[in-house]
Design an enzyme around this catalytic site. Structure first.
Site, PDB file in Angstrom:
ATOM      1  N   HIS A  98       0.946  -1.455   0.173  1.00 30.65           N
ATOM      2  CA  HIS A  98       0.032  -0.057  -0.163  1.00 30.65           C
ATOM      3  C   HIS A  98       0.784   1.021  -0.256  1.00 30.65           C
ATOM      4  CE1 HIS A  98      -3.011  -2.813   0.990  1.00 30.65           C
ATOM      5  NE2 HIS A  98      -4.298  -2.158  -0.148  1.00 30.65           N
TER       6      HIS A  98
ATOM      7  N   ARG B 112     -10.741   5.203  -0.377  1.00 27.84           N
ATOM      8  CA  ARG B 112     -10.023   4.074   0.669  1.00 27.84           C
ATOM      9  C   ARG B 112      -9.972   4.521   1.767  1.00 27.84           C
ATOM     10  NH1 ARG B 112      -6.111   2.972  -4.031  1.00 27.84           N
ATOM     11  NH2 ARG B 112      -5.991   0.112  -3.939  1.00 27.84           N
TER      12      ARG B 112
ATOM     13  N   GLU C 161     -12.155  -9.726  -5.080  1.00 28.07           N
ATOM     14  CA  GLU C 161     -10.470  -9.420  -5.168  1.00 28.07           C
ATOM     15  C   GLU C 161     -10.386 -11.355  -4.566  1.00 28.07           C
ATOM     16  OE1 GLU C 161      -9.460  -6.124  -3.078  1.00 28.07           O
ATOM     17  OE2 GLU C 161     -10.767  -6.655  -1.559  1.00 28.07           O
TER      18      GLU C 161
ATOM     19  N   ASN D 125      -5.839  -5.652  -7.020  1.00 32.77           N
ATOM     20  CA  ASN D 125      -3.848  -6.313  -7.007  1.00 32.77           C
ATOM     21  C   ASN D 125      -4.212  -7.611  -5.997  1.00 32.77           C
ATOM     22  OD1 ASN D 125      -3.614  -3.660  -7.609  1.00 32.77           O
ATOM     23  ND2 ASN D 125      -4.660  -2.523  -5.786  1.00 32.77           N
ATOM     24  N   ASP D 126      -5.320  -7.260  -4.681  1.00 29.34           N
ATOM     25  CA  ASP D 126      -5.741  -8.903  -4.294  1.00 29.34           C
ATOM     26  C   ASP D 126      -5.899  -9.467  -5.453  1.00 29.34           C
ATOM     27  OD1 ASP D 126      -4.848  -8.124  -1.521  1.00 29.34           O
ATOM     28  OD2 ASP D 126      -6.362  -6.532  -1.493  1.00 29.34           O
TER      29      ASP D 126
ATOM     30  N   ARG E 190       1.742  -9.602  -1.645  1.00 23.03           N
ATOM     31  CA  ARG E 190       2.244  -8.465  -2.428  1.00 23.03           C
ATOM     32  C   ARG E 190       2.983  -7.549  -1.970  1.00 23.03           C
ATOM     33  NH1 ARG E 190      -3.784  -5.948  -2.271  1.00 23.03           N
ATOM     34  NH2 ARG E 190      -2.182  -3.593  -2.629  1.00 23.03           N
TER      35      ARG E 190
ATOM     36  N   CYS F 290     -11.258  -1.484 -10.248  1.00 17.92           N
ATOM     37  CA  CYS F 290     -10.098  -0.456  -9.931  1.00 17.92           C
ATOM     38  C   CYS F 290      -8.529  -0.355  -8.844  1.00 17.92           C
ATOM     39  CB  CYS F 290     -10.971   0.465  -8.250  1.00 17.92           C
ATOM     40  SG  CYS F 290     -10.711  -0.951  -6.813  1.00 17.92           S
TER      41      CYS F 290
HETATM   42  C1  PEP Z   1      -7.170  -3.884  -5.321  1.00 20.85           C
HETATM   43  O1  PEP Z   1      -6.903  -5.040  -3.896  1.00 20.85           O
HETATM   44  O2  PEP Z   1      -7.577  -4.191  -5.875  1.00 20.85           O
HETATM   45  C2  PEP Z   1      -7.855  -2.967  -4.526  1.00 20.85           C
HETATM   46  C3  PEP Z   1      -7.911  -2.055  -5.357  1.00 20.85           C
HETATM   47  O3  PEP Z   1      -7.912  -2.537  -2.797  1.00 20.85           O
HETATM   48  P1  PEP Z   1      -6.273  -2.580  -2.019  1.00 20.85           P
HETATM   49  O4  PEP Z   1      -5.241  -2.525  -2.988  1.00 20.85           O
HETATM   50  O5  PEP Z   1      -6.342  -1.214  -1.116  1.00 20.85           O
HETATM   51  O6  PEP Z   1      -6.303  -3.723  -1.747  1.00 20.85           O
HETATM   52 MG    MG Z   2      -7.947  -5.024  -2.054  1.00 22.68          MG
END
Ligand code: PEP
Ligand code: MG
Length: 761
Positions: free
Chosen positions: A364, A471, A610, A633-634, A644, A681
């Site tokens: 993050h 967020r 996710e 991302n997740d 990650r 997203c």
């Molecule tokens: C994701 O997981 O793609 C996401 C947008 O949320 P975060 O990166 O805050 O986990």
């Molecule tokens: Mg996420």
């Protein structure tokens, strides 16, 4: 044997000079293994040979002189095979090469083990013996274990620039490699921010020759006084509650702090030239190894007390030095672990770039750096923070390279790149207020990922048409307790007012994983598989309800709220969350004074896709919610089982992995079938190749940070939807991420979008 091994590795990593560390290590291994010779050869990739660097048994004058080609001799063979080689009579082996200068005539038996770090052979560790005999399995296992443990220490030593080369400007240029965390280039002064007090994260450093040791000793003495006071106060407070002899622990601490114990040894180390923090670490580590080896279980358990005491002393030392940190007008922040709170604190105080020794490109901290448009390098190899502090450096956020003390030529080269980057940004800004529509007329919505507590002004100018992901956890982080309903209401009102006519999607609290709240600590072995996102908030309805009430309350006038639930892995979680949201809605409806005919707006509810399990439950989920938003991302981390946040496996984390792309395609097809609006997203949406593929799959809403909107708009406006479908179809037929990357890069070049590829994709 375990204690011997630990001691050898500990001493090795504690020695600041690589050569003397290697010399000490070979002698220790030779005596522990009772052999006649132990040597280490380090790899020199530029010249494709191994250099005999240290030995106990071979002729001293050959150290640093004798070399063996990568494909030569028994040492070369160990390197090529990447496995131990055990030979009773080495001289009669077909690969044996005689090097008279090393004087090994009397040595017959040979055992060599490669020293490998992250798949790269860094060197070879060998033992030799006069008597012709094969080494036994235990000996082989010991040598392999010690090589594996030394590998990280040698890699770190190399990273610390101990093998660096002097530049023509007379300074040391250190080129360190990390993971590209956020694109962009920064050139400026590095300012190191100390990590939270943890002795394990301290790297050893010597004090500069001309600096004052008396001051260091003074700093240490002050820290001892402060620590003693802390213990006295704790002991007084606890004595009201605890009557038994558990309070003796404070006696133990106070004894250790006596000048005749720790104090004396630490002062001695400072006199030998170590910085105060290094001296503390050396002495505490030494105590830890000794206590760990004790037979008596009671004394062995004191290990954690000693570690605690060390960390407390370190904390008090850091408090003093932090007071003296001077911030220049513009600077690049370096920290062991850059946190969201640090970024929030320094973003308006001249912050130009970020170096985090830990973390990876989807941590993050990296996502926030991208949101703030700050170049970032993550997971840089271990280097003492103090060595970086105050140095001038270049941060290449595209390649992940960090150049410390660069010469003029390199600075000029990078200044040119900074200029090119500026012109590309200016070029894409031309389309900022135009619609995101392909050349054959397919339009797509570009939305914002928001969440930093400040900086909404920028969001309005970004060219986005709404907020696709807010967020909420970020404003929760820079506080000392949970915000009240009223505080949250004010904050959410501000966010909803940025786009009063468009939907604003607010995600409920998504902490856990690599996002923690200082006032709600969570310690877990596998945080990304643990208590995270919706799992926490369903377990704490009091936190969830307050947040949802604040959101609904805030949307009373704008009526543009959508609520999104993170980390959903089952239908039950959705049902439970909807029940709570309904409860909050009905409670508020009866509490808020509504004029005749007025109704409290009811938000749409959606979920993040996710966690892979939801891909197989889209039908049931579609019946319950109003929209889906993919968190790529997740989704990538969970589909590929790659943390990650872990730089060691960063090369395996790839959203263009065929499995991830096929999963994204399935999600798009199923969502269309079940008529559920879909967006994405994750960070993939802000990459030109990613946006092209997502457009082709049918994603018609992409959410990203404000700095990427213009770029992606430019890309969308320069491609053809029909052509993107052809590209997608071929990409989906490829079997490796590498093939997909090179195919997509080639396609972007052909579309005249190659500038974006080179700019750090
Ligand atoms: C994701 O997981 O793609 C996401 C947008 O949320 P975060 O990166 O805050 O986990
Ligand atoms: Mg996420």
């Amino acid at each position: 044997m375990l204690t011997t091994l630990r001691t050898i590795v500990l001493e090795f990593s504690q020695n600041a000079e690589l050569e003397s560390a290697l010399l000490r290590m070979v002698s220790q291994v030779k005596s522990a293994m009772n052999t006649d010779c132990c040597s280490v050869y380090l790899a020199d990739y530029q010249n494709q040979h191994f250099i005999l660097t240290a030995s106990d048994g071979l002729a001293r004058q050959s150290f640093g002189q004798t070399t063996i080609g990568f494909a030569e001799g028994l040492v070369g063979l160990v390197g090529q095979r990447e496995e131990p080689i055990n030979i009773a009579d080495a001289k009669n082996h077909p690969h044996y090469v005689h090097a008279p200068e090393v004087e090994e005539e009397e040595l017959t038996a040979f055992l060599g083990a490669p020293i490998i770090h992250q798949r790269k052979v860094l060197g070879i560790l060998t033992i030799q013996q006069k008597q012709a005999r094969a080494f036994n399995e235990d000996e082989e296992a010991f040598l392999v274990t010690i090589s594996a443990q030394l590998a990280t220490a040698i890699a770190n030593a190399e990273a610390r620039g101990l093998l660096g080369q002097k530049q023509d400007n007379g300074k040391w240029l250190k080129q360190l490699k990390g993971i590209a965390g956020a694109p962009g280039i920064a050139l400026g002064q590095l300012i190191a921010i100390q990590p939270k007090a943890d002795l394990e994260s301290i790297s050893l450093e010597k004090i500069e020759a001309n600096s004052n040791r008396a001051i260091q000793i003074e700093l240490f003495k002050n820290a001892v006084i402060k620590t003693r006071q802390d213990f006295e106060q704790m002991s007084i407070k606890l004595s009201d509650i605890i009557q038994d002899d558990s309070l003796n622990i404070f006696e133990f601490y106070q004894q250790l702090l006596e000048p005749s114990n720790l104090g004396h040894e630490i002062t001695e180390k400072i006199q030998q030239g170590w910085t105060t923090q290094s001296a503390l670490k050396l002495v505490v580590d030494h105590y830890l190894v000794q206590f760990q080896a004790l037979e008596d279980p009671y004394l062995r358990e004191r290990v954690s007390d000693i570690r605690d005491l060390g960390n407390r002393l370190l904390f008090n030392l850091q408090q003093q030095s932090q007071l003296h940190t001077q911030f220049p007008e513009q600077f690049i922040l370096v920290a062991e672990d850059v946190t969201a709170a640090m970024l929030a604190e320094y973003q308006h105080k001249g912050l130009q770039g970020i170096i985090s020794l830990r973390g990876s490109n989807n941590s993050h901290a990296a996502i926030l750096a991208r949101a703030l448009d700050l170049p970032a390098i993550m997971g840089v190899e271990s280097i003492p923070l103090g060595q970086l502090n105050n140095q001038v450096a270049i941060v290449d956020g595209y390649s992940g390279e960090l150049f410390v003390a660069p010469n003029e030529a390199l600075k000029k080269e990078y200044q040119l790149l900074i200029q090119e980057e500026k012109s590309l940004t200016e070029k894409v800004r031309e389309v900022i207020h135009l619609p995101a529509i392909t050349q054959d007329g397919r339009s797509i919505e570009l939305l914002l990922n928001a969440g930093l507590s400040t900086g909404f002004e920028h969001s309005k100018q970004s060219g986005a048409i709404g907020i696709g992901l807010y967020r909420t956890e970020i404003p929760f982080m820079s506080r000392s307790c949970f915000p009240t309903e009223q505080e949250q209401t004010h904050l959410y009102e501000e966010v909803l007012a940025v786009f009063p006519k468009q939907a604003v999607t607010m995600r409920t609290l998504d902490v856990g994983g690599d996002k923690s709240l200082p006032y709600f600590p969570i310690t877990e072995d596998n945080p990304f598989l643990g208590w995270r996102g919706i799992r926490i908030t369903l377990d704490h309805p009091e936190i969830f309800l307050v947040q949802v009430r604040a959101m609904i309350r805030a949307s009373f006038h704008t009526k543009n709220l959508e609520i999104m639930l993170p980390m959903i892995s089952s239908v039950v979680e959705v049902d439970d969350a909807i029940r709570l949201i309904n409860q909050a809605y009905f409670e508020l409806s009866s509490e808020i004074f509504l004029e005749k005919g007025q109704v409290l707006p009811r938000p749409k509810i959606g979920i993040m896709l996710e966690v892979p399990s939801v891909i197989f439950q889209l039908k049931e989920l579609a019946q319950r919610v109003d929209f889906f938003s993919v968190g790529s991302n997740d989704l990538t981390q969970y589909l590929l089982a790659v943390d990650r946040n872990n730089p060691r496996v960063a090369n395996l984390y790839d959203a263009y992995h065929p499995a991830v792309l096929r999963a994204l395609n399935t999600i798009a097809q199923d969502s269309a079938k079940y008529l559920v609006p879909l967006s994405l997203c994750g960070e993939l949406a802000s990459e030109p190749a990613g946006a092209l593929l997502l457009l082709a799959m049918g994603y018609d809403k992409l959410s990203m940070n404000p700095h990427n909107i213009a770029k992606i708009k430019w890309v969308i406006r320069h491609i053809d939807y029909q052509r993107s479908k052809v590209i997608l179809s071929h990409a989906l037929s490829l079997s490796t991420a590498k093939q997909i990357h090179s195919y997509l890069n080639e396609q972007l070049e052909q579309l005249g979008l190659g500038g974006f590829v080179r700019a750090g994709m």
